[in-house]
Design an enzyme around this catalytic site. Structure first.
Site, PDB file in Angstrom:
ATOM      1  N   PRO A  11      33.625  68.751 -35.021  1.00 44.09           N
ATOM      2  CA  PRO A  11      34.798  69.554 -34.701  1.00 44.09           C
ATOM      3  C   PRO A  11      35.789  69.699 -35.856  1.00 44.09           C
ATOM      4  O   PRO A  11      35.989  68.771 -36.635  1.00 44.09           O
ATOM      5  CB  PRO A  11      35.456  68.779 -33.541  1.00 44.09           C
ATOM      6  CG  PRO A  11      34.888  67.414 -33.601  1.00 44.09           C
ATOM      7  CD  PRO A  11      33.512  67.558 -34.168  1.00 44.09           C
ATOM      8  N   ASN A  12      36.353  70.888 -35.909  1.00 43.16           N
ATOM      9  CA  ASN A  12      37.394  71.275 -36.871  1.00 43.16           C
ATOM     10  C   ASN A  12      36.873  71.540 -38.274  1.00 43.16           C
ATOM     11  O   ASN A  12      37.615  72.033 -39.123  1.00 43.16           O
ATOM     12  CB  ASN A  12      38.538  70.241 -36.913  1.00 43.16           C
ATOM     13  CG  ASN A  12      39.169  70.044 -35.552  1.00 43.16           C
ATOM     14  OD1 ASN A  12      39.622  71.013 -34.947  1.00 43.16           O
ATOM     15  ND2 ASN A  12      39.166  68.830 -35.030  1.00 43.16           N
ATOM     16  N   ARG A  19      42.244  73.664 -43.571  1.00 42.87           N
ATOM     17  CA  ARG A  19      42.804  72.527 -42.850  1.00 42.87           C
ATOM     18  C   ARG A  19      43.103  71.382 -43.824  1.00 42.87           C
ATOM     19  O   ARG A  19      42.196  70.920 -44.524  1.00 42.87           O
ATOM     20  CB  ARG A  19      41.738  72.098 -41.845  1.00 42.87           C
ATOM     21  CG  ARG A  19      41.914  70.768 -41.219  1.00 42.87           C
ATOM     22  CD  ARG A  19      40.563  70.291 -40.686  1.00 42.87           C
ATOM     23  NE  ARG A  19      40.716  69.076 -39.948  1.00 42.87           N
ATOM     24  CZ  ARG A  19      39.737  68.196 -39.776  1.00 42.87           C
ATOM     25  NH1 ARG A  19      38.528  68.419 -40.275  1.00 42.87           N
ATOM     26  NH2 ARG A  19      39.952  67.105 -39.100  1.00 42.87           N
ATOM     27  N   TYR A  24      40.922  67.456 -47.481  1.00 44.56           N
ATOM     28  CA  TYR A  24      39.540  67.938 -47.390  1.00 44.56           C
ATOM     29  C   TYR A  24      39.153  68.950 -48.473  1.00 44.56           C
ATOM     30  O   TYR A  24      38.003  69.384 -48.517  1.00 44.56           O
ATOM     31  CB  TYR A  24      39.299  68.545 -45.996  1.00 44.56           C
ATOM     32  CG  TYR A  24      39.477  67.536 -44.881  1.00 44.56           C
ATOM     33  CD1 TYR A  24      38.608  66.461 -44.751  1.00 44.56           C
ATOM     34  CD2 TYR A  24      40.515  67.643 -43.957  1.00 44.56           C
ATOM     35  CE1 TYR A  24      38.771  65.520 -43.744  1.00 44.56           C
ATOM     36  CE2 TYR A  24      40.687  66.712 -42.941  1.00 44.56           C
ATOM     37  CZ  TYR A  24      39.806  65.653 -42.842  1.00 44.56           C
ATOM     38  OH  TYR A  24      39.964  64.722 -41.842  1.00 44.56           O
ATOM     39  N   ASN A  75      27.981  65.133 -40.538  1.00 47.02           N
ATOM     40  CA  ASN A  75      29.404  64.795 -40.579  1.00 47.02           C
ATOM     41  C   ASN A  75      29.918  65.022 -39.162  1.00 47.02           C
ATOM     42  O   ASN A  75      30.247  66.145 -38.784  1.00 47.02           O
ATOM     43  CB  ASN A  75      30.157  65.675 -41.574  1.00 47.02           C
ATOM     44  CG  ASN A  75      31.627  65.288 -41.657  1.00 47.02           C
ATOM     45  OD1 ASN A  75      32.120  64.504 -40.833  1.00 47.02           O
ATOM     46  ND2 ASN A  75      32.333  65.821 -42.634  1.00 47.02           N
ATOM     47  N   ALA A  78      35.598  64.018 -36.006  1.00 44.59           N
ATOM     48  CA  ALA A  78      36.290  63.077 -35.109  1.00 44.59           C
ATOM     49  C   ALA A  78      35.334  62.399 -34.126  1.00 44.59           C
ATOM     50  O   ALA A  78      35.619  61.286 -33.655  1.00 44.59           O
ATOM     51  CB  ALA A  78      37.399  63.806 -34.364  1.00 44.59           C
ATOM     52  N   ASP A  88      23.602  57.768 -29.294  1.00 45.24           N
ATOM     53  CA  ASP A  88      22.383  57.678 -28.480  1.00 45.24           C
ATOM     54  C   ASP A  88      21.377  58.755 -28.885  1.00 45.24           C
ATOM     55  O   ASP A  88      20.173  58.482 -28.979  1.00 45.24           O
ATOM     56  CB  ASP A  88      22.716  57.822 -26.982  1.00 45.24           C
ATOM     57  CG  ASP A  88      23.335  56.555 -26.388  1.00 45.24           C
ATOM     58  OD1 ASP A  88      23.328  55.504 -27.068  1.00 45.24           O
ATOM     59  OD2 ASP A  88      23.822  56.616 -25.247  1.00 45.24           O
ATOM     60  N   GLU A  99      24.999  59.802 -42.902  1.00 47.43           N
ATOM     61  CA  GLU A  99      26.341  60.146 -42.389  1.00 47.43           C
ATOM     62  C   GLU A  99      27.231  60.498 -43.574  1.00 47.43           C
ATOM     63  O   GLU A  99      27.281  59.743 -44.554  1.00 47.43           O
ATOM     64  CB  GLU A  99      26.881  58.916 -41.639  1.00 47.43           C
ATOM     65  CG  GLU A  99      28.288  59.069 -41.103  1.00 47.43           C
ATOM     66  CD  GLU A  99      28.779  57.768 -40.426  1.00 47.43           C
ATOM     67  OE1 GLU A  99      27.971  56.825 -40.222  1.00 47.43           O
ATOM     68  OE2 GLU A  99      29.981  57.706 -40.135  1.00 47.43           O
ATOM     69  N   HIS A 101      31.167  61.772 -44.835  1.00 49.55           N
ATOM     70  CA  HIS A 101      32.577  62.102 -44.600  1.00 49.55           C
ATOM     71  C   HIS A 101      33.168  62.595 -45.908  1.00 49.55           C
ATOM     72  O   HIS A 101      32.985  61.944 -46.955  1.00 49.55           O
ATOM     73  CB  HIS A 101      33.369  60.886 -44.108  1.00 49.55           C
ATOM     74  CG  HIS A 101      32.830  60.381 -42.808  1.00 49.55           C
ATOM     75  ND1 HIS A 101      33.053  61.045 -41.630  1.00 49.55           N
ATOM     76  CD2 HIS A 101      32.020  59.339 -42.525  1.00 49.55           C
ATOM     77  CE1 HIS A 101      32.409  60.407 -40.663  1.00 49.55           C
ATOM     78  NE2 HIS A 101      31.773  59.373 -41.175  1.00 49.55           N
ATOM     79  N   SER A 103      36.365  62.861 -46.696  1.00 47.11           N
ATOM     80  CA  SER A 103      37.440  61.946 -47.117  1.00 47.11           C
ATOM     81  C   SER A 103      36.947  60.503 -47.031  1.00 47.11           C
ATOM     82  O   SER A 103      35.940  60.209 -46.372  1.00 47.11           O
ATOM     83  CB  SER A 103      38.661  62.121 -46.195  1.00 47.11           C
ATOM     84  OG  SER A 103      38.336  61.729 -44.869  1.00 47.11           O
ATOM     85  N   ARG A 108      42.142  55.624 -44.760  1.00 50.47           N
ATOM     86  CA  ARG A 108      43.010  56.378 -43.855  1.00 50.47           C
ATOM     87  C   ARG A 108      43.393  55.527 -42.634  1.00 50.47           C
ATOM     88  O   ARG A 108      43.287  54.311 -42.671  1.00 50.47           O
ATOM     89  CB  ARG A 108      42.314  57.689 -43.490  1.00 50.47           C
ATOM     90  CG  ARG A 108      42.031  58.555 -44.737  1.00 50.47           C
ATOM     91  CD  ARG A 108      41.354  59.859 -44.376  1.00 50.47           C
ATOM     92  NE  ARG A 108      42.208  60.685 -43.531  1.00 50.47           N
ATOM     93  CZ  ARG A 108      41.764  61.749 -42.852  1.00 50.47           C
ATOM     94  NH1 ARG A 108      40.479  62.099 -42.940  1.00 50.47           N
ATOM     95  NH2 ARG A 108      42.583  62.446 -42.105  1.00 50.47           N
TER      96      ARG A 108
END
Ligand code: DQA
Length: 146
Positions: A11-12, A19, A24, A75, A78, A88, A99, A101, A103, A108
């Site tokens: 999301p986002n 943003r 980012y 990624n 949230a 799962d 995985e 990210h 940032s 943070r």
């Protein structure tokens, strides 16, 4: 194993570039997709690149990946910090999971320090900006059999 990689974004991330650019960066998700597709071609990988703000769509793509893909670069945004359901789904995927990210989540807020997905990931990249996606793809390229 298939050299197809699902690159999944939570999301986002559709707002990437607009943003919180101080966190980012200025690159858009479309820029990231172009860079991933170009690098994948160089590495002999193919890429399916998706983004959703809906948890179930990400889960459905992970289920789809189970059938066809050798790796997932994700990624979860949230959902990283909240989603047992994504964990799962990834646990039901037999290929490589990296995985990413953009940032450095560890620098943070404390709620970003825990990742459900890290309990399944074969590797985690955080704080390398959007280059993290490319680093993950390079790792996939060297790990999957040709
Ligand atoms: C993020 C970090 C998450 O904590 C955050 O919710 C995001 C993006 C990153 O790429 O740095 O949306 O996954």
């Amino acid at each position: 194993m298939s050299r197809l990689v699902y690159v999944l974004n939570g999301p986002n991330l559709n707002l990437l570039g607009k943003r919180q650019p101080h966190i980012y960066g200025h690159e858009t998700l479309a820029d990231v997709e172009v860079a991933c597709v170009a690098l994948a071609a160089e590495l002999g990988l193919s890429v399916r690149f998706h983004q959703s703000n809906r948890e179930y769509e990400i889960i459905d793509w992970i289920h789809e990946a189970r059938e066809v893909a050798g790796a997932i670069v994700i990624n979860p945004a949230a959902f990283t910090h909240t989603s047992v359901a994504i964990l799962d789904a990834l646990n039901a995927f037999e290929g490589l999971v990296y995985e990413v990210h953009i940032s450095n989540v560890h620098k943070r807020e404390e709620f970003r320090h825990h990742s459900f997905v890290s309990g399944r990931a074969d590797g985690v990249i955080a704080g390398f900006g959007t280059e993290g996606y490319l680093l993950a793809l390079r790792r996939v390229g060297s790990q999957l059999p040709v």
